[in-house]
Design a protein around this motif. Structure first.
Motif, PDB file in Angstrom:
ATOM      1  N   ALA A   1       3.289   4.470  -9.169  1.00 30.10           N
ATOM      2  CA  ALA A   1       2.837   4.648  -7.943  1.00 30.10           C
ATOM      3  C   ALA A   1       1.364   5.015  -7.817  1.00 30.10           C
ATOM      4  CB  ALA A   1       3.445   5.587  -7.252  1.00 30.10           C
ATOM      5  N   ASN A   2       0.287   5.012  -9.012  1.00 32.83           N
ATOM      6  CA  ASN A   2      -0.692   5.433  -9.282  1.00 32.83           C
ATOM      7  C   ASN A   2      -1.758   4.312  -8.709  1.00 32.83           C
ATOM      8  OD1 ASN A   2      -0.171   7.833 -10.232  1.00 32.83           O
ATOM      9  ND2 ASN A   2      -0.565   6.979 -12.622  1.00 32.83           N
ATOM     10  N   ASN A   3      -1.140   2.951  -8.652  1.00 37.68           N
ATOM     11  CA  ASN A   3      -2.145   1.920  -8.102  1.00 37.68           C
ATOM     12  C   ASN A   3      -1.843   1.819  -6.514  1.00 37.68           C
ATOM     13  OD1 ASN A   3       0.592   1.051  -8.603  1.00 37.68           O
ATOM     14  ND2 ASN A   3      -0.061  -0.731  -9.325  1.00 37.68           N
ATOM     15  N   MET A   4      -1.231   2.582  -6.028  1.00 36.15           N
ATOM     16  CA  MET A   4      -0.832   2.450  -4.422  1.00 36.15           C
ATOM     17  C   MET A   4      -1.390   3.666  -3.870  1.00 36.15           C
ATOM     18  SD  MET A   4       3.296   2.757  -4.965  1.00 36.15           S
ATOM     19  CE  MET A   4       3.594   2.179  -3.447  1.00 36.15           C
ATOM     20  N   LEU A   5      -1.419   3.538  -2.418  1.00 36.96           N
ATOM     21  CA  LEU A   5      -1.907   4.565  -1.535  1.00 36.96           C
ATOM     22  C   LEU A   5      -0.852   5.082  -0.658  1.00 36.96           C
ATOM     23  CD1 LEU A   5      -5.329   4.303  -0.112  1.00 36.96           C
ATOM     24  CD2 LEU A   5      -4.492   6.121  -1.565  1.00 36.96           C
ATOM     25  N   ILE A   6      -0.293   6.150  -0.656  1.00 41.32           N
ATOM     26  CA  ILE A   6       0.899   6.512   0.230  1.00 41.32           C
ATOM     27  C   ILE A   6       0.266   7.422   1.311  1.00 41.32           C
ATOM     28  CG2 ILE A   6       3.267   7.556   0.298  1.00 41.32           C
ATOM     29  CD1 ILE A   6       3.135   7.272  -2.991  1.00 41.32           C
ATOM     30  N   LEU A   7       0.417   7.144   2.481  1.00 37.60           N
ATOM     31  CA  LEU A   7      -0.171   7.988   3.555  1.00 37.60           C
ATOM     32  C   LEU A   7       0.631   8.425   4.679  1.00 37.60           C
ATOM     33  CD1 LEU A   7      -3.331   5.434   4.242  1.00 37.60           C
ATOM     34  CD2 LEU A   7      -3.087   7.494   2.733  1.00 37.60           C
ATOM     35  N   ALA A   8       0.680   9.676   4.861  1.00 37.65           N
ATOM     36  CA  ALA A   8       1.639  10.319   5.637  1.00 37.65           C
ATOM     37  C   ALA A   8       0.925  10.124   7.218  1.00 37.65           C
ATOM     38  CB  ALA A   8       1.855  11.645   5.378  1.00 37.65           C
ATOM     39  N   VAL A   9       1.429   9.646   8.094  1.00 39.15           N
ATOM     40  CA  VAL A   9       0.665   9.353   9.549  1.00 39.15           C
ATOM     41  C   VAL A   9       1.611  10.124  10.489  1.00 39.15           C
ATOM     42  CG1 VAL A   9      -0.412   7.159   8.795  1.00 39.15           C
ATOM     43  CG2 VAL A   9       1.837   6.998   9.812  1.00 39.15           C
ATOM     44  N   GLY A  10       2.609  11.038  10.027  1.00 41.80           N
ATOM     45  CA  GLY A  10       3.278  11.721  10.983  1.00 41.80           C
ATOM     46  C   GLY A  10       3.144  13.373  10.726  1.00 41.80           C
TER      47      GLY A  10
ATOM     48  N   PRO B   1      13.512   7.835  14.451  1.00 42.52           N
ATOM     49  CA  PRO B   1      13.782   6.276  14.394  1.00 42.52           C
ATOM     50  C   PRO B   1      12.592   5.571  14.899  1.00 42.52           C
ATOM     51  CG  PRO B   1      15.716   7.326  15.201  1.00 42.52           C
ATOM     52  CD  PRO B   1      14.678   8.375  15.186  1.00 42.52           C
ATOM     53  N   PHE B   2      12.213   4.408  14.006  1.00 41.49           N
ATOM     54  CA  PHE B   2      11.139   3.592  14.545  1.00 41.49           C
ATOM     55  C   PHE B   2      10.882   3.338  15.905  1.00 41.49           C
ATOM     56  CE2 PHE B   2      11.124   1.433  10.116  1.00 41.49           C
ATOM     57  CZ  PHE B   2      10.240   2.433   9.574  1.00 41.49           C
TER      58      PHE B   2
ATOM     59  N   VAL C   1       3.963   5.323  13.764  1.00 38.09           N
ATOM     60  CA  VAL C   1       3.728   4.114  12.792  1.00 38.09           C
ATOM     61  C   VAL C   1       3.131   2.797  13.473  1.00 38.09           C
ATOM     62  CG1 VAL C   1       5.790   4.851  11.318  1.00 38.09           C
ATOM     63  CG2 VAL C   1       6.354   3.635  13.287  1.00 38.09           C
ATOM     64  N   ARG C   2       3.357   2.510  14.792  1.00 40.90           N
ATOM     65  CA  ARG C   2       2.829   1.367  15.291  1.00 40.90           C
ATOM     66  C   ARG C   2       1.243   1.344  15.167  1.00 40.90           C
ATOM     67  NH1 ARG C   2       7.373   2.131  17.427  1.00 40.90           N
ATOM     68  NH2 ARG C   2       8.895   0.367  17.158  1.00 40.90           N
ATOM     69  N   PRO C   3       0.561   2.444  15.818  1.00 38.22           N
ATOM     70  CA  PRO C   3      -0.842   2.586  15.776  1.00 38.22           C
ATOM     71  C   PRO C   3      -1.381   2.335  14.523  1.00 38.22           C
ATOM     72  CG  PRO C   3       0.191   4.561  16.739  1.00 38.22           C
ATOM     73  CD  PRO C   3       1.271   3.663  16.730  1.00 38.22           C
ATOM     74  N   ALA C   4      -0.847   3.014  13.560  1.00 38.38           N
ATOM     75  CA  ALA C   4      -1.407   3.125  12.039  1.00 38.38           C
ATOM     76  C   ALA C   4      -1.143   1.797  11.336  1.00 38.38           C
ATOM     77  CB  ALA C   4      -0.385   4.142  11.469  1.00 38.38           C
ATOM     78  N   PHE C   5      -0.055   1.272  11.451  1.00 40.51           N
ATOM     79  CA  PHE C   5       0.043  -0.026  10.789  1.00 40.51           C
ATOM     80  C   PHE C   5      -0.837  -1.296  11.503  1.00 40.51           C
ATOM     81  CE2 PHE C   5       2.215  -3.798   9.251  1.00 40.51           C
ATOM     82  CZ  PHE C   5       2.798  -3.291   7.955  1.00 40.51           C
ATOM     83  N   ARG C   6      -0.855  -0.921  12.893  1.00 45.67           N
ATOM     84  CA  ARG C   6      -1.881  -2.159  13.497  1.00 45.67           C
ATOM     85  C   ARG C   6      -3.348  -1.822  12.757  1.00 45.67           C
ATOM     86  NH1 ARG C   6       0.364  -1.049  18.643  1.00 45.67           N
ATOM     87  NH2 ARG C   6       2.042  -2.281  18.722  1.00 45.67           N
ATOM     88  N   ALA C   7      -3.814  -0.429  12.786  1.00 37.18           N
ATOM     89  CA  ALA C   7      -4.911  -0.404  12.165  1.00 37.18           C
ATOM     90  C   ALA C   7      -5.058  -1.069  10.815  1.00 37.18           C
ATOM     91  CB  ALA C   7      -5.441   1.118  12.042  1.00 37.18           C
TER      92      ALA C   7
END
Lengths: 143, 167
Positions: free
Chosen positions: A47-56, A100-101, A107-113
């Protein structure tokens, strides 16, 4: 012949429903990442080549960065700042896991960004219930 | 050999009993809650024995929970006589992570009943103890600490409390 108006009406309602769905969710099914996939990548050290971001409310997944609740403007700004110098082809996975979604305000504002910033490989972690049921209870790697 | 068989039978039986008692359903004892209030003081569910207790599991990040707080406030106000008489109480258990957000929500909704949280989000052991899968969630516990109702909201919740305390 007399059914044609009914059929047209039904099609109109159907297409409206579809566009409403698309308006609500900025991600496609292909952009959802299954928790089992992410968990195995983290466990295998891939998972080193990816970024995992908590937006909650909290960053419970191992190795994820805590951005904060993305429905707050200050945290959305923080997210954009965090990603400012990240190459656009980087795989970025966001997750919230509060609920739940359909009820999640983050999740929506973060994904849109991510989309607006031009990320080519944005992913949303598919946590249909919450981070407890779909991650912690499965003993996936946690902080 | 017989003894060993009997031993396993007893273990199986007691485990079964234990599991049944842990299940969150009407008629079973409510698991103990011992968590800090915003001022750090530990509040326990068992200290509320003798009262009908509505345990409200919520969080400041949960929109439907936040929406429910004014309704609970109205219910609390309606039952103020019973609250003063020591017959009814609400215990707010928050699944929050951020103390500031939690305290802000308590202040914003002028919540007068006791509030507790270990600020561990979904990692809080209370979510496992009560088998919580979704919020808002609530459990009503009688004077002896036995669960009498689960996840009632709106009119159903109001009617249940009214009816129970009118007895």
């Amino acid at each position: 012949m007399k059914y044609i108006p009914v059929v047209i009406f039904a099609m109109l309602i159907w297409s409206n429903a579809i566009s409403a769905q698309q308006n609500r969710d900025p991600w496609s099914n292909g952009e959802l990442m299954e928790p089992s996939v992410l968990a195995s990548r983290i466990s295998q050290g891939k998972a080193n080549n990816m970024l995992i971001l908590a937006v909650g409310p909290d960053a419970l997944i191992k190795g994820s960065a805590d951005i904060g609740e993305a429905h707050e403007q200050s945290n959305l700004k923080k997210l954009k700042n965090y990603l400012k110098n990240v190459p656009k082809d980087k795989e970025v996975v966001i997750y919230c896991g509060c609920c739940p979604f359909d009820r999640c305000p983050n999740v929506r504002p973060a994904f849109r960004a991510l989309k607006e910033m031009g990320f080519k490989n944005p992913k949303l972690l598919n946590l249909p219930k919450n981070i407890k049921a779909n991650w912690l209870d499965k003993n996936y790697p946690s902080n | 050999m017989k003894k060993i068989f009997l031993f396993f039978l007893i273990i199986l039986f007691t485990e079964n009993l234990f599991a049944q008692n842990n299940e969150i359903k009407a008629g079973n004892p409510a698991p103990e809650i011992a968590l800090p209030a915003p001022d750090g003081q530990i509040i326990t569910l068992s200290s509320l024995k003798g009262k009908l207790v509505l345990i409200d599991f919520w969080a400041s990040w949960c929109p439907p929970c936040v929406k429910e707080q004014p309704e609970l406030n109205a219910l609390y106000e309606k039952q103020s006589k019973n609250v003063k008489a020591g017959k009814f109480e609400i215990l707010g258990v928050s699944i929050d992570k951020n103390k500031e957000n939690w305290e802000k929500a308590i202040k914003r909704f002028k919540i007068p009943w006791p509030q507790v949280s270990d600020l561990k989000f979904w990692k809080s052991p209370v979510t496992s103890d009560y088998g919580i899968e979704d919020l808002p969630f609530n459990v009503i516990v009688d004077e002896q600490g036995i669960i009498v109702a689960i996840n009632l909201h709106g009119k159903k919740l109001e009617d249940f409390i009214d009816h129970y305390l009118d007895k």
